[in-house]
Design a protein around this motif. Structure first.
Motif, PDB file in Angstrom:
ATOM      1  N   SER A  94      64.125  61.929  76.784  1.00 38.23           N
ATOM      2  CA  SER A  94      63.655  61.136  75.289  1.00 38.23           C
ATOM      3  C   SER A  94      62.427  60.301  75.207  1.00 38.23           C
ATOM      4  O   SER A  94      61.708  60.322  74.185  1.00 38.23           O
ATOM      5  N   GLY A  95      62.130  59.948  76.234  1.00 32.62           N
ATOM      6  CA  GLY A  95      60.989  58.752  76.424  1.00 32.62           C
ATOM      7  C   GLY A  95      59.677  59.519  76.881  1.00 32.62           C
ATOM      8  O   GLY A  95      58.594  58.969  76.255  1.00 32.62           O
ATOM      9  N   ARG A  96      59.627  60.762  77.333  1.00 33.13           N
ATOM     10  CA  ARG A  96      58.465  61.317  77.492  1.00 33.13           C
ATOM     11  C   ARG A  96      58.630  62.935  77.250  1.00 33.13           C
ATOM     12  O   ARG A  96      58.342  63.545  78.026  1.00 33.13           O
ATOM     13  N   PRO A  97      58.803  63.061  75.882  1.00 34.51           N
ATOM     14  CA  PRO A  97      59.002  64.386  75.515  1.00 34.51           C
ATOM     15  C   PRO A  97      57.612  65.497  75.866  1.00 34.51           C
ATOM     16  O   PRO A  97      58.156  66.596  75.970  1.00 34.51           O
ATOM     17  N   ASN A  98      56.668  64.747  75.814  1.00 40.18           N
ATOM     18  CA  ASN A  98      55.552  65.611  76.013  1.00 40.18           C
ATOM     19  C   ASN A  98      54.804  65.384  77.513  1.00 40.18           C
ATOM     20  O   ASN A  98      54.473  66.610  78.063  1.00 40.18           O
ATOM     21  N   LEU A  99      55.019  64.368  77.987  1.00 42.15           N
ATOM     22  CA  LEU A  99      54.520  64.127  79.349  1.00 42.15           C
ATOM     23  C   LEU A  99      55.288  64.522  80.661  1.00 42.15           C
ATOM     24  O   LEU A  99      55.051  64.587  81.630  1.00 42.15           O
ATOM     25  N   GLY A 100      56.704  64.425  80.157  1.00 44.23           N
ATOM     26  CA  GLY A 100      57.601  64.960  81.274  1.00 44.23           C
ATOM     27  C   GLY A 100      57.866  63.604  82.316  1.00 44.23           C
ATOM     28  O   GLY A 100      57.418  62.609  82.283  1.00 44.23           O
TER      29      GLY A 100
END
Lengths: 170, 307
Positions: free
Chosen positions: A16-22
């Motif tokens: 949930s914290g890094r939905p784009n960067l993974g």
């Protein structure tokens, strides 16, 4: 009351914290953090104390890693193969065993290829993987419930192309 | 060729470039010399030139490690640094990994795989695949009855040993049944051995279908079969035996175009008891119960009871 005592929850929910960067980051940035922390530790406390802190931190990480990713294992063979599998899967390194006497004498020699901490480092004339030493010793301690210590005897920084550790029961 | 005498300088006054030049000169001289004068490498000389000593130590280690590797000696460790020695150490390390993996394979671990020794890796991995296939084949040959294709006596005994361990360590119950085909000899005598084989195959197939995956049903010898039921009390085992009996009673056995038989079995059942010293005690009681079934009319199940 401790402020920073380690708990896995402190690492947060990366989905949930890094939905784009993974949840992946470049190895050089991991090393940047480690080497700068080490730099400041040495500056403030000297090289020996810095090494001691790194060893202890590696030990704590190893114990937590074992609880979180390795156990349960029911035999030495399973311990070795599971550890090999997880270290590779997590891209920490390629663990191979040269000799393993977990019972009796308590002596293991292993190597870690493509080690996260040191592979590719320049030659420095001293072994650098102190954190790994603590980490590896804790894996064996957690598995056997006995005291182990690990010493790196070959490293990228001493011209070798793999990290070699001698792990012995204390 | 004579080697010129070397005049050592005091270490703290030596220019580093000079040391390198002089060291290289010595090495070149030594390399072209048919023999090294015994008095050249003296301790005070080496103490005065630690860099030269380091080179000597490294060369010595390279020499010793390469010699050790050439004869497969893998237990010598060297602590000098450097590229050449590190590559040799890498080879030593790989050979030691390989030795460890070969030992694991010898212990029956066919999951070992090598990926660090080029063409040799492919050959080693191929060998493991073949060994695994052979092992599976041999294990099957050793544990399966050739005629009926169900577990043989060896497999039953191994299973009994493992099952009985749970009786002792975890207090689990263990039931054993022994089944014997009624009047089997007359089949052989009347219709020949091929007919006898057909009966054994059909009976084993029908009976083994009555057992769970956690049980083992096998050929105990001749026309005798055994069912081993871990974690099962005698009442359940008796029900399984009765079901097996019923299944066989209603199954026609075609032994030739003109002959169809109906066969029955007698079954003795017993369960583990606190005073048992091994699975053999249960087998013995099941055998006694089987004897009772035979003595009291056959085609029935008898559960062991104390006389």
């Amino acid at each position: 009351m401790r402020k920073y005592e380690f708990r896995w929850e402190l690492l947060g929910d990366l989905d949930s914290g890094r939905p784009n960067l993974g949840n992946q980051v470049d190895v050089d940035l991991y090393r940047l953090m480690q080497f700068t922390v080490r730099d400041i530790l040495e500056e403030r406390y000297g090289a020996d104390e810095s090494d001691s802190i790194f060893y202890a931190a590696g030990k704590k990480a190893g114990a937590e890693f074992y609880k979180h990713f390795i156990e349960p294992v029911s035999s030495a063979e399973e311990f070795v193969s599971k550890t090999q599998e997880v270290l590779r899967e997590k891209r920490i390194g390629v663990l191979r065993v040269e000799e393993a006497m977990l019972e009796g004498e308590g002596r293991v020699m292993l190597t870690i290829d493509e080690d996260l901490d040191c592979s590719g480092l320049p030659e420095l004339d001293y072994e650098t993987c102190i954190y790994d030493e603590g980490f590896v010793s804790a894996l064996f301690e957690s598995f056997s419930m006995k005291k182990w210590s690990a010493k790196e005897i070959d490293c990228w920084t001493t011209g070798a192309r793999t990290c070699r550790f001698l792990v012995t029961e204390e | 060729m004579d080697i010129p005498p070397f005049v050592p300088r005091k270490h703290n006054k030596v220019n580093e470039n000079q040391v390198i030049t002089e060291t290289l000169q010595i090495i070149l001289t030594l390399l072209s010399s048919p023999k090294i004068p015994a008095n050249l490498i003296r301790e005070d000389f080496l103490n005065d030139y630690p860099d030269f000593k380091k080179i000597c130590d490294t060369i010595k280690d390279v020499r010793d490690l390469s010699a050790a590797l050439s004869v497969g000696e893998l237990h010598k460790f060297f602590y000098s640094k450097g590229y050449i020695l590190s590559n040799l150490k890498g080879l030593q390390s790989n050979l030691r990994h390989l030795t460890y993996q070969a030992q694991k394979v010898a212990e029956g671990d066919f999951t070992q795989k090598v990926d660090f020794l080029g063409d040799f890796s492919a050959a080693f991995n191929e060998m493991i695949i073949k060994l695994r296939e052979s092992s599976v084949k041999l294990t099957r040959l050793a544990n399966v009855d050739a005629l009926t294709q169900i577990p043989n006596r060896l497999a039953l005994e191994q299973f009994l040993v493992e099952s009985y361990k749970l009786v002792k360590s975890a207090g689990k119950k263990l039931s054993i049944m022994i089944c014997d085909i009624d009047f089997f000899k007359s089949v052989n005598d009347t219709y020949g051995h091929d007919a006898g084989d057909a009966v054994l195959i059909k009976v084993s197939s029908v009976l083994s279908n009555q057992f769970r995956g956690s049980d083992m049903f096998g050929r105990y010898g001749g026309e005798e079969f055994m069912g081993v039921l871990p974690n099962t009390d005698v009442q359940i085992a008796e029900k399984v035996a009765s079901r097996a009996l019923d299944a066989l009673r209603t199954t026609p056995i075609i032994v030739s175009e003109s002959v169809t038989l109906h066969k029955t079995v007698s079954i003795g059942v017993s369960m583990s008891m606190p005073d048992d010293t091994g699975y053999e005690d249960i087998v013995k009681r099941s055998d006694e119960a089987l004897y009772m079934a035979k003595e009291t009319g056959r085609n029935k199940v008898c559960v062991y009871s104390k006389k």
